[in-house]
Write a protein that holds these residues in place. Structure first.
Motif, PDB file in Angstrom:
ATOM      1  N   LEU A  62     -43.386  71.689  22.299  1.00  0.00           N
ATOM      2  CA  LEU A  62     -43.516  72.809  20.899  1.00  0.00           C
ATOM      3  C   LEU A  62     -43.766  74.139  21.294  1.00  0.00           C
ATOM      4  CD1 LEU A  62     -43.400  71.215  17.270  1.00  0.00           C
ATOM      5  CD2 LEU A  62     -41.184  71.865  18.579  1.00  0.00           C
ATOM      6  N   LYS A  63     -43.849  73.678  22.865  1.00  0.00           N
ATOM      7  CA  LYS A  63     -44.056  75.572  23.461  1.00  0.00           C
ATOM      8  C   LYS A  63     -42.913  76.606  22.707  1.00  0.00           C
ATOM      9  CE  LYS A  63     -48.066  74.541  26.411  1.00  0.00           C
ATOM     10  NZ  LYS A  63     -48.883  74.845  27.762  1.00  0.00           N
ATOM     11  N   PRO A  64     -43.278  77.781  22.985  1.00  0.00           N
ATOM     12  CA  PRO A  64     -44.889  78.195  22.777  1.00  0.00           C
ATOM     13  C   PRO A  64     -45.552  78.716  21.327  1.00  0.00           C
ATOM     14  CG  PRO A  64     -42.922  80.089  22.881  1.00  0.00           C
ATOM     15  CD  PRO A  64     -41.877  78.747  22.969  1.00  0.00           C
ATOM     16  N   ALA A  65     -44.221  77.654  20.296  1.00  0.00           N
ATOM     17  CA  ALA A  65     -44.477  77.671  19.282  1.00  0.00           C
ATOM     18  C   ALA A  65     -45.866  77.420  18.414  1.00  0.00           C
ATOM     19  CB  ALA A  65     -43.031  77.729  18.944  1.00  0.00           C
ATOM     20  N   PHE A  66     -45.751  76.078  19.174  1.00  0.00           N
ATOM     21  CA  PHE A  66     -47.115  75.993  19.138  1.00  0.00           C
ATOM     22  C   PHE A  66     -47.192  74.695  19.867  1.00  0.00           C
ATOM     23  CE2 PHE A  66     -49.358  71.681  17.131  1.00  0.00           C
ATOM     24  CZ  PHE A  66     -50.595  72.406  16.904  1.00  0.00           C
ATOM     25  N   SER A  67     -48.624  74.317  19.700  1.00  0.00           N
ATOM     26  CA  SER A  67     -49.458  73.494  20.868  1.00  0.00           C
ATOM     27  C   SER A  67     -51.033  72.880  20.813  1.00  0.00           C
ATOM     28  CB  SER A  67     -49.417  74.311  22.471  1.00  0.00           C
ATOM     29  OG  SER A  67     -50.180  73.585  23.298  1.00  0.00           O
ATOM     30  N   ILE A  68     -51.237  71.873  21.387  1.00  0.00           N
ATOM     31  CA  ILE A  68     -52.068  71.687  20.971  1.00  0.00           C
ATOM     32  C   ILE A  68     -52.843  71.466  22.325  1.00  0.00           C
ATOM     33  CG2 ILE A  68     -52.270  70.418  18.618  1.00  0.00           C
ATOM     34  CD1 ILE A  68     -52.382  67.774  20.160  1.00  0.00           C
ATOM     35  N   PRO A  69     -54.596  71.156  22.052  1.00  0.00           N
ATOM     36  CA  PRO A  69     -54.755  71.493  23.568  1.00  0.00           C
ATOM     37  C   PRO A  69     -54.847  69.780  24.277  1.00  0.00           C
ATOM     38  CG  PRO A  69     -56.830  72.081  22.189  1.00  0.00           C
ATOM     39  CD  PRO A  69     -55.430  71.937  21.540  1.00  0.00           C
ATOM     40  N   GLU A  70     -54.845  69.791  25.762  1.00  0.00           N
ATOM     41  CA  GLU A  70     -54.297  68.648  26.548  1.00  0.00           C
ATOM     42  C   GLU A  70     -55.511  67.379  26.186  1.00  0.00           C
ATOM     43  OE1 GLU A  70     -53.490  69.359  30.514  1.00  0.00           O
ATOM     44  OE2 GLU A  70     -53.674  67.224  30.527  1.00  0.00           O
ATOM     45  N   ALA A  71     -56.654  68.152  26.231  1.00  0.00           N
ATOM     46  CA  ALA A  71     -57.382  66.948  25.911  1.00  0.00           C
ATOM     47  C   ALA A  71     -57.348  66.558  24.307  1.00  0.00           C
ATOM     48  CB  ALA A  71     -59.414  67.549  25.984  1.00  0.00           C
ATOM     49  N   ALA A  72     -57.560  67.411  23.586  1.00  0.00           N
ATOM     50  CA  ALA A  72     -57.298  66.670  22.223  1.00  0.00           C
ATOM     51  C   ALA A  72     -55.545  66.166  22.743  1.00  0.00           C
ATOM     52  CB  ALA A  72     -56.954  67.882  20.933  1.00  0.00           C
ATOM     53  N   GLY A  73     -55.083  65.827  22.358  1.00  0.00           N
ATOM     54  CA  GLY A  73     -54.410  64.662  22.453  1.00  0.00           C
ATOM     55  C   GLY A  73     -54.263  63.314  23.312  1.00  0.00           C
ATOM     56  N   PHE A  74     -54.552  63.416  24.020  1.00  0.00           N
ATOM     57  CA  PHE A  74     -54.927  62.100  25.061  1.00  0.00           C
ATOM     58  C   PHE A  74     -56.379  62.056  23.823  1.00  0.00           C
ATOM     59  CE2 PHE A  74     -52.422  64.302  28.324  1.00  0.00           C
ATOM     60  CZ  PHE A  74     -51.745  63.054  28.239  1.00  0.00           C
ATOM     61  N   ILE A  75     -56.823  62.523  23.733  1.00  0.00           N
ATOM     62  CA  ILE A  75     -58.182  61.972  23.166  1.00  0.00           C
ATOM     63  C   ILE A  75     -57.574  61.017  21.717  1.00  0.00           C
ATOM     64  CG2 ILE A  75     -60.882  62.219  21.697  1.00  0.00           C
ATOM     65  CD1 ILE A  75     -60.923  64.121  23.952  1.00  0.00           C
ATOM     66  N   VAL A  76     -56.489  62.047  21.037  1.00  0.00           N
ATOM     67  CA  VAL A  76     -56.588  61.614  19.993  1.00  0.00           C
ATOM     68  C   VAL A  76     -55.401  60.201  19.724  1.00  0.00           C
ATOM     69  CG1 VAL A  76     -54.405  61.291  17.794  1.00  0.00           C
ATOM     70  CG2 VAL A  76     -56.350  63.604  18.239  1.00  0.00           C
ATOM     71  N   LEU A  77     -55.001  59.996  21.054  1.00  0.00           N
ATOM     72  CA  LEU A  77     -54.105  58.592  21.877  1.00  0.00           C
ATOM     73  C   LEU A  77     -55.399  57.094  21.702  1.00  0.00           C
ATOM     74  CD1 LEU A  77     -51.239  57.286  22.327  1.00  0.00           C
ATOM     75  CD2 LEU A  77     -51.391  58.311  24.710  1.00  0.00           C
ATOM     76  N   GLY A  78     -56.269  57.960  22.946  1.00  0.00           N
ATOM     77  CA  GLY A  78     -57.044  57.283  23.021  1.00  0.00           C
ATOM     78  C   GLY A  78     -57.491  56.650  21.851  1.00  0.00           C
ATOM     79  N   VAL A  79     -57.935  57.278  20.332  1.00  0.00           N
ATOM     80  CA  VAL A  79     -58.879  56.267  19.798  1.00  0.00           C
ATOM     81  C   VAL A  79     -58.174  55.839  18.856  1.00  0.00           C
ATOM     82  CG1 VAL A  79     -59.775  57.397  17.114  1.00  0.00           C
ATOM     83  CG2 VAL A  79     -60.511  58.657  19.355  1.00  0.00           C
ATOM     84  N   VAL A  80     -56.758  56.479  18.539  1.00  0.00           N
ATOM     85  CA  VAL A  80     -55.674  56.078  17.906  1.00  0.00           C
ATOM     86  C   VAL A  80     -55.339  53.946  18.379  1.00  0.00           C
ATOM     87  CG1 VAL A  80     -54.938  57.198  16.448  1.00  0.00           C
ATOM     88  CG2 VAL A  80     -53.226  57.109  18.708  1.00  0.00           C
TER      89      VAL A  80
END
Lengths: 226, 98
Positions: A62-80
């Motif tokens: 959704l860039k440039p309107a919205f973005s989450i940090p790369e690390a956060a995105g992959f950490i969420v995937l790993g955790v779930v």
């Protein structure tokens, strides 16, 4: 077994057609209760993939309107995904509780359980080997997401073979197809495609399975006494 | 209706034998798990199991696991055969319906 002061029920018979339906419904109900593909596991994976792949998609999607940090995105995937694996293992153990099985059956179940971990670790190690040989960051995005979904699809087909579950075979085929098709959507579109076609479809299947199972259970227990 | 085995031809006992028939020939299930799977009361399940046990259709084995007594229920070879015969009789009575 102990005695209980209770009037026995369910001593009467229905007409033959109803009795045959009761027999079939009861066996289906038991199979779904013993099946390793319980609707809770399906729902858990559906939520994990929807949340996980959507998080990764939100890094750039959704860039440039919205973005989450790369690390956060992959950490969420790993955790779930880790939570889903733990829930699957616990549910797998719970479904077999109370049943004394043969050594051969116990070996099949143990081998089946190990194959899940083995296949996932295999995909990861193969990916690491390809990275060491220069696989580009662009291709990595397709390899790991589609690789894990592809392997899950194959394991679902194995589930169908081991537990004789048609529904698991259909899910397996579906997952193999979406894993193969996902790269055509480019990156990060592949993550959104997998979140919808994998995650949401799993959630929908889980809701339908839960409704079917509870209807089946109500039918065999409901108006029939006992 | 004369061909239908009267021991199995009752709703509760048909449900019990149908459930037990889904297990393998050498498998058995604990009483509480069978009760949970069938959604029957303990008293009612006991009553019908006793009738099936008397006919030698099910075996009831009491063992000690750890320090707790556990009751395992299974279809006997005779019970499995009678259940298959009953299913066959029902189907032929209904003209080969599945």
């Amino acid at each position: 077994m102990s005695d209980f002061d209770e009037e026995p029920t369910g001593d009467e018979a229905l007409d033959p057609a109803e009795m045959l339906r009761l027999l079939n419904d009861q066996q289906k109900s038991v199979s779904t209760q013993f099946g390793s593909m319980a609707w809770t596991v399906t729902a858990t994976w559906g939520i994990a993939w929807t949340v996980g792949f959507t998080s990764v998609w939100l890094i750039d999607g959704l860039k440039p309107a919205f973005s989450i940090p790369e690390a956060a995105g992959f950490i969420v995937l790993g955790v779930v995904v880790c939570i889903a694996v733990i829930v699957s293992v616990i549910m797998g153990i719970r479904t077999g509780r109370g049943v004394k099985t043969t050594r051969e059956e116990a070996f099949s179940s143990a081998a089946y359980g190990c194959t899940w971990s083995l296949s996932m670790i295999g995909i990861w190690l193969f990916g690491m080997a390809l990275i060491s040989q220069g696989m580009s960051p662009h291709i990595i995005q397709f390899y790991f997401s589609s690789g894990f979904v592809l392997m899950t699809g194959i394991m679902m087909a194995v589930t169908a073979a081991v537990w004789k579950m048609k529904s698991a075979l259909f899910i397996g085929i579906w997952l193999v197809v979406i894993a193969a098709v996902a790269p055509f959507f480019g990156a990060p579109g592949n993550y959104l495609f997998l979140a919808i076609s994998g995650g949401l479809v799993f959630i929908g299947f889980a809701i339908a399975a839960a409704a079917y199972n509870s209807g089946l259970k109500r039918r065999v227990q409901g108006d029939r006494r006992g | 209706m004369a061909d239908l085995d009267p021991v199995i031809h009752a709703q509760a006992r048909l449900r019990i034998t149908s459930a037990l028939a889904t297990l393998g020939p050498k498998e058995a299930i604990t009483f509480p798990r069978l009760q949970e799977v069938l959604g029957m009361t303990a008293g009612n399940l006991s009553t019908h199991l006793r009738k099936l046990e008397t006919a030698d259709y099910v075996s009831v084995e009491k063992v000690i696991e750890g320090r707790s007594p556990v009751t395992y229920i299974a279809l006997t070879t005779l019970g499995r055969r009678r259940f298959e015969d009953y299913t066959e009789s029902l189907r032929s009575l209904l003209g080969g319906a599945s």
